[in-house]
Motif scaffolding. Structure first.
Motif, PDB file in Angstrom:
ATOM      1  N   ILE A   1     -10.247 -36.930 -19.548  1.00 56.09           N
ATOM      2  CA  ILE A   1      -9.414 -35.891 -20.168  1.00 56.09           C
ATOM      3  C   ILE A   1     -10.096 -34.528 -20.028  1.00 56.09           C
ATOM      4  O   ILE A   1      -9.451 -33.528 -19.695  1.00 56.09           O
ATOM      5  N   ASP A   2     -11.403 -34.501 -20.244  1.00 51.79           N
ATOM      6  CA  ASP A   2     -12.146 -33.238 -20.101  1.00 51.79           C
ATOM      7  C   ASP A   2     -12.061 -32.710 -18.671  1.00 51.79           C
ATOM      8  O   ASP A   2     -11.921 -31.495 -18.458  1.00 51.79           O
ATOM      9  N   VAL A   3     -12.146 -33.598 -17.687  1.00 50.45           N
ATOM     10  CA  VAL A   3     -12.028 -33.180 -16.284  1.00 50.45           C
ATOM     11  C   VAL A   3     -10.634 -32.618 -16.024  1.00 50.45           C
ATOM     12  O   VAL A   3     -10.482 -31.572 -15.386  1.00 50.45           O
ATOM     13  N   LEU A   4      -9.612 -33.284 -16.537  1.00 52.19           N
ATOM     14  CA  LEU A   4      -8.244 -32.800 -16.355  1.00 52.19           C
ATOM     15  C   LEU A   4      -8.073 -31.413 -16.993  1.00 52.19           C
ATOM     16  O   LEU A   4      -7.491 -30.512 -16.386  1.00 52.19           O
ATOM     17  N   LEU A   5      -8.607 -31.223 -18.183  1.00 54.08           N
ATOM     18  CA  LEU A   5      -8.526 -29.915 -18.833  1.00 54.08           C
ATOM     19  C   LEU A   5      -9.241 -28.846 -18.005  1.00 54.08           C
ATOM     20  O   LEU A   5      -8.713 -27.744 -17.812  1.00 54.08           O
ATOM     21  N   ALA A   6     -10.411 -29.171 -17.493  1.00 53.07           N
ATOM     22  CA  ALA A   6     -11.163 -28.210 -16.676  1.00 53.07           C
ATOM     23  C   ALA A   6     -10.409 -27.878 -15.397  1.00 53.07           C
ATOM     24  O   ALA A   6     -10.356 -26.716 -14.977  1.00 53.07           O
ATOM     25  N   GLU A   7      -9.797 -28.875 -14.773  1.00 53.17           N
ATOM     26  CA  GLU A   7      -9.025 -28.635 -13.547  1.00 53.17           C
ATOM     27  C   GLU A   7      -7.814 -27.756 -13.834  1.00 53.17           C
ATOM     28  O   GLU A   7      -7.490 -26.857 -13.063  1.00 53.17           O
ATOM     29  N   MET A   8      -7.154 -28.003 -14.953  1.00 52.96           N
ATOM     30  CA  MET A   8      -5.995 -27.184 -15.316  1.00 52.96           C
ATOM     31  C   MET A   8      -6.407 -25.737 -15.568  1.00 52.96           C
ATOM     32  O   MET A   8      -5.649 -24.817 -15.267  1.00 52.96           O
ATOM     33  N   ASP A   9      -7.592 -25.557 -16.110  1.00 52.66           N
ATOM     34  CA  ASP A   9      -8.090 -24.199 -16.374  1.00 52.66           C
ATOM     35  C   ASP A   9      -8.567 -23.505 -15.112  1.00 52.66           C
ATOM     36  O   ASP A   9      -8.818 -22.304 -15.133  1.00 52.66           O
ATOM     37  N   GLY A  10      -8.713 -24.255 -14.021  1.00 54.23           N
ATOM     38  CA  GLY A  10      -9.165 -23.650 -12.778  1.00 54.23           C
ATOM     39  C   GLY A  10     -10.659 -23.424 -12.729  1.00 54.23           C
ATOM     40  O   GLY A  10     -11.133 -22.589 -11.965  1.00 54.23           O
ATOM     41  N   ILE A  11     -11.409 -24.178 -13.518  1.00 54.42           N
ATOM     42  CA  ILE A  11     -12.865 -24.040 -13.540  1.00 54.42           C
ATOM     43  C   ILE A  11     -13.450 -24.337 -12.164  1.00 54.42           C
ATOM     44  O   ILE A  11     -14.328 -23.631 -11.673  1.00 54.42           O
TER      45      ILE A  11
ATOM     46  N   GLY B   1     -11.878 -24.256  -9.286  1.00 56.01           N
ATOM     47  CA  GLY B   1     -11.240 -23.464  -8.231  1.00 56.01           C
ATOM     48  C   GLY B   1     -10.036 -22.737  -8.792  1.00 56.01           C
ATOM     49  O   GLY B   1      -9.544 -23.073  -9.862  1.00 56.01           O
ATOM     50  N   ARG B   2      -9.590 -21.757  -8.084  1.00 57.79           N
ATOM     51  CA  ARG B   2      -8.469 -20.950  -8.561  1.00 57.79           C
ATOM     52  C   ARG B   2      -7.159 -21.716  -8.473  1.00 57.79           C
ATOM     53  O   ARG B   2      -6.841 -22.284  -7.437  1.00 57.79           O
ATOM     54  N   ASN B   3      -6.399 -21.699  -9.524  1.00 59.57           N
ATOM     55  CA  ASN B   3      -5.137 -22.436  -9.565  1.00 59.57           C
ATOM     56  C   ASN B   3      -3.925 -21.574  -9.255  1.00 59.57           C
ATOM     57  O   ASN B   3      -2.807 -21.941  -9.597  1.00 59.57           O
ATOM     58  N   ARG B   4      -4.159 -20.462  -8.589  1.00 60.02           N
ATOM     59  CA  ARG B   4      -3.035 -19.617  -8.223  1.00 60.02           C
ATOM     60  C   ARG B   4      -2.106 -20.429  -7.315  1.00 60.02           C
ATOM     61  O   ARG B   4      -2.558 -21.116  -6.410  1.00 60.02           O
ATOM     62  N   ASP B   5      -0.828 -20.372  -7.566  1.00 59.67           N
ATOM     63  CA  ASP B   5       0.192 -21.089  -6.793  1.00 59.67           C
ATOM     64  C   ASP B   5       0.130 -22.609  -6.976  1.00 59.67           C
ATOM     65  O   ASP B   5       0.615 -23.358  -6.131  1.00 59.67           O
ATOM     66  N   VAL B   6      -0.495 -23.065  -8.067  1.00 60.40           N
ATOM     67  CA  VAL B   6      -0.451 -24.476  -8.453  1.00 60.40           C
ATOM     68  C   VAL B   6       0.190 -24.525  -9.828  1.00 60.40           C
ATOM     69  O   VAL B   6      -0.316 -23.932 -10.779  1.00 60.40           O
ATOM     70  N   LEU B   7       1.342 -25.177  -9.902  1.00 64.65           N
ATOM     71  CA  LEU B   7       2.077 -25.287 -11.156  1.00 64.65           C
ATOM     72  C   LEU B   7       2.012 -26.733 -11.607  1.00 64.65           C
ATOM     73  O   LEU B   7       2.263 -27.641 -10.816  1.00 64.65           O
ATOM     74  N   VAL B   8       1.654 -26.941 -12.866  1.00 67.69           N
ATOM     75  CA  VAL B   8       1.505 -28.301 -13.386  1.00 67.69           C
ATOM     76  C   VAL B   8       2.596 -28.544 -14.420  1.00 67.69           C
ATOM     77  O   VAL B   8       2.729 -27.792 -15.386  1.00 67.69           O
ATOM     78  N   PHE B   9       3.376 -29.592 -14.184  1.00 68.50           N
ATOM     79  CA  PHE B   9       4.413 -30.045 -15.113  1.00 68.50           C
ATOM     80  C   PHE B   9       4.022 -31.434 -15.604  1.00 68.50           C
ATOM     81  O   PHE B   9       3.358 -32.173 -14.885  1.00 68.50           O
ATOM     82  N   ALA B  10       4.495 -31.781 -16.775  1.00 67.75           N
ATOM     83  CA  ALA B  10       4.276 -33.129 -17.291  1.00 67.75           C
ATOM     84  C   ALA B  10       5.486 -33.550 -18.102  1.00 67.75           C
ATOM     85  O   ALA B  10       6.200 -32.720 -18.658  1.00 67.75           O
ATOM     86  N   ALA B  11       5.699 -34.845 -18.159  1.00 68.98           N
ATOM     87  CA  ALA B  11       6.784 -35.401 -18.959  1.00 68.98           C
ATOM     88  C   ALA B  11       6.228 -36.540 -19.802  1.00 68.98           C
ATOM     89  O   ALA B  11       5.338 -37.270 -19.359  1.00 68.98           O
TER      90      ALA B  11
ATOM     91  N   GLY C   1      -1.842 -21.230 -21.550  1.00 66.32           N
ATOM     92  CA  GLY C   1      -2.478 -21.348 -20.243  1.00 66.32           C
ATOM     93  C   GLY C   1      -2.468 -22.768 -19.705  1.00 66.32           C
ATOM     94  O   GLY C   1      -2.765 -22.992 -18.540  1.00 66.32           O
ATOM     95  N   ARG C   2      -2.142 -23.707 -20.537  1.00 62.88           N
ATOM     96  CA  ARG C   2      -2.030 -25.103 -20.095  1.00 62.88           C
ATOM     97  C   ARG C   2      -0.548 -25.486 -20.224  1.00 62.88           C
ATOM     98  O   ARG C   2       0.278 -24.914 -19.545  1.00 62.88           O
ATOM     99  N   PHE C   3      -0.225 -26.424 -21.081  1.00 62.75           N
ATOM    100  CA  PHE C   3       1.182 -26.759 -21.329  1.00 62.75           C
ATOM    101  C   PHE C   3       1.630 -26.011 -22.579  1.00 62.75           C
ATOM    102  O   PHE C   3       1.827 -26.586 -23.629  1.00 62.75           O
ATOM    103  N   ASP C   4       1.785 -24.706 -22.456  1.00 59.80           N
ATOM    104  CA  ASP C   4       2.109 -23.890 -23.618  1.00 59.80           C
ATOM    105  C   ASP C   4       3.608 -23.805 -23.881  1.00 59.80           C
ATOM    106  O   ASP C   4       4.029 -23.197 -24.858  1.00 59.80           O
ATOM    107  N   ARG C   5       4.410 -24.402 -23.021  1.00 57.60           N
ATOM    108  CA  ARG C   5       5.853 -24.439 -23.247  1.00 57.60           C
ATOM    109  C   ARG C   5       6.320 -25.878 -23.196  1.00 57.60           C
ATOM    110  O   ARG C   5       6.006 -26.605 -22.265  1.00 57.60           O
ATOM    111  N   MET C   6       7.084 -26.236 -24.207  1.00 53.37           N
ATOM    112  CA  MET C   6       7.598 -27.599 -24.265  1.00 53.37           C
ATOM    113  C   MET C   6       9.116 -27.545 -24.270  1.00 53.37           C
ATOM    114  O   MET C   6       9.709 -26.757 -25.010  1.00 53.37           O
ATOM    115  N   LEU C   7       9.730 -28.335 -23.428  1.00 58.04           N
ATOM    116  CA  LEU C   7      11.188 -28.407 -23.361  1.00 58.04           C
ATOM    117  C   LEU C   7      11.633 -29.805 -23.767  1.00 58.04           C
ATOM    118  O   LEU C   7      11.127 -30.792 -23.233  1.00 58.04           O
ATOM    119  N   PHE C   8      12.561 -29.870 -24.678  1.00 59.17           N
ATOM    120  CA  PHE C   8      13.136 -31.151 -25.064  1.00 59.17           C
ATOM    121  C   PHE C   8      14.300 -31.445 -24.132  1.00 59.17           C
ATOM    122  O   PHE C   8      15.197 -30.617 -23.965  1.00 59.17           O
TER     123      PHE C   8
END
Length: 192
Positions: A69-79, A81-91, A106-113
Motif C-alpha cells: 500500500i505504501d508503494v502504491l501511495l508513493a507511485e501515485m504521488d510520483g515519488i 517519477g513524474r506522473n504527468r499524463d498518467v491518470l489513475v482511476f479506481a472502482a 492529489g490522489r483519489f480526491d474525487r469520488m463518484l457514486f
C-alpha cells in the motif's frame, strides 16, 4: 470512454497483475506498472475492485500488505517519477474499506457514486444481451425492466444468460430450436 476522449492508452489493473507470493515482487510489479505508464503516457490506469489494493492499513496485520500500500501511495504521488499524463482511476463496491490516505487531495480526491441502472438503462442492457438469443429480440422488455429494480448490469446479463439456458435445455430435449420466453425470464428472476 475517458481514454478514448483524451487519446490515452487504457490499462486495466487487477490484483492478480500485481500480487506475487515472493517477498518484494509485488512491490516491483507495482513500480513497473507505473513506470510503464509514465514511459508510454498518456495512460489511464484503472484499478478495479480497488478495495483489494487499497484496504485500510489499520485493518491488516500483514507487513507485506502495508508495504505494498505504501508503494502504491508513493507511485501515485510520483515519488519515483513524474506522473504527468498518467491518470489513475479506481472502482470499488466498498469505498469505506479504502484507506483514507488514498482519498486525500492529489490522489483519489474525487469520488463518484455510480448507481444501479435506471429502468430505461435496464431495458437497453437486457435488449442487448437478449438480441442474439432466439426469440430474445421479440420479447417485451419493459415489464422485465420494471421488475429488476436495483439489478446491476452484471445481474441483467446473468438473467439473460440463465433464461437462454432454459430455452437451450428445451431445444436440446426436443431437437428443435425453442425461443427464450418471458416465462424463462420470470422464472430466473425469481431464482435470482
Amino acid at each position: 470512454a475517458t481514454a478514448g476522449e483524451i487519446g490515452a492508452r487504457f490499462v486495466s489493473v487487477g490484483i492478480h497483475d500485481i500480487l506475487d507470493k515472493w517477498w518484494g515482487e509485488s512491490e516491483k510489479a507495482m513500480h513497473a506498472l507505473f513506470d510503464d505508464a509514465r514511459r508510454r503516457a498518456p495512460t489511464i490506469l484503472f484499478f478495479d475492485e480497488f478495495d483489494a489494493f487499497g484496504s485500510s492499513r489499520g485493518r491488516t496485520n500483514s507487513h507485506h500488505w502495508t508495504v505494498l500500500i505504501d508503494v502504491l501511495l508513493a507511485e501515485m504521488d510520483g515519488i519515483a517519477g513524474r506522473n504527468r499524463d498518467v491518470l489513475v482511476f479506481a472502482a470499488t463496491n466498498v469505498p469505506w474499506n479504502v484507506d483514507s490516505a488514498f482519498r486525500r487531495p492529489g490522489r483519489f480526491d474525487r469520488m463518484l457514486f455510480v448507481p444501479p441502472p435506471d429502468e430505461k438503462a435496464r431495458g437497453e442492457i437486457l435488449r442487448r444481451h437478449l438480441a442474439d438469443i432466439p426469440g430474445g429480440a421479440e420479447l417485451a422488455i419493459e415489464p422485465i425492466a420494471k421488475q429488476t429494480h436495483l439489478f446491476s448490469g452484471a445481474d441483467l446479463r446473468s438473467l439473460a444468460e440463465r433464461a437462454s439456458e432454459s430455452s437451450l435445455s428445451r431445444s436440446l430435449e426436443s431437437g428443435e430450436i425453442h425461443p427464450v420466453t418471458a416465462n424463462d425470464l420470470a422464472s430466473e428472476m425469481a431464482r435470482m
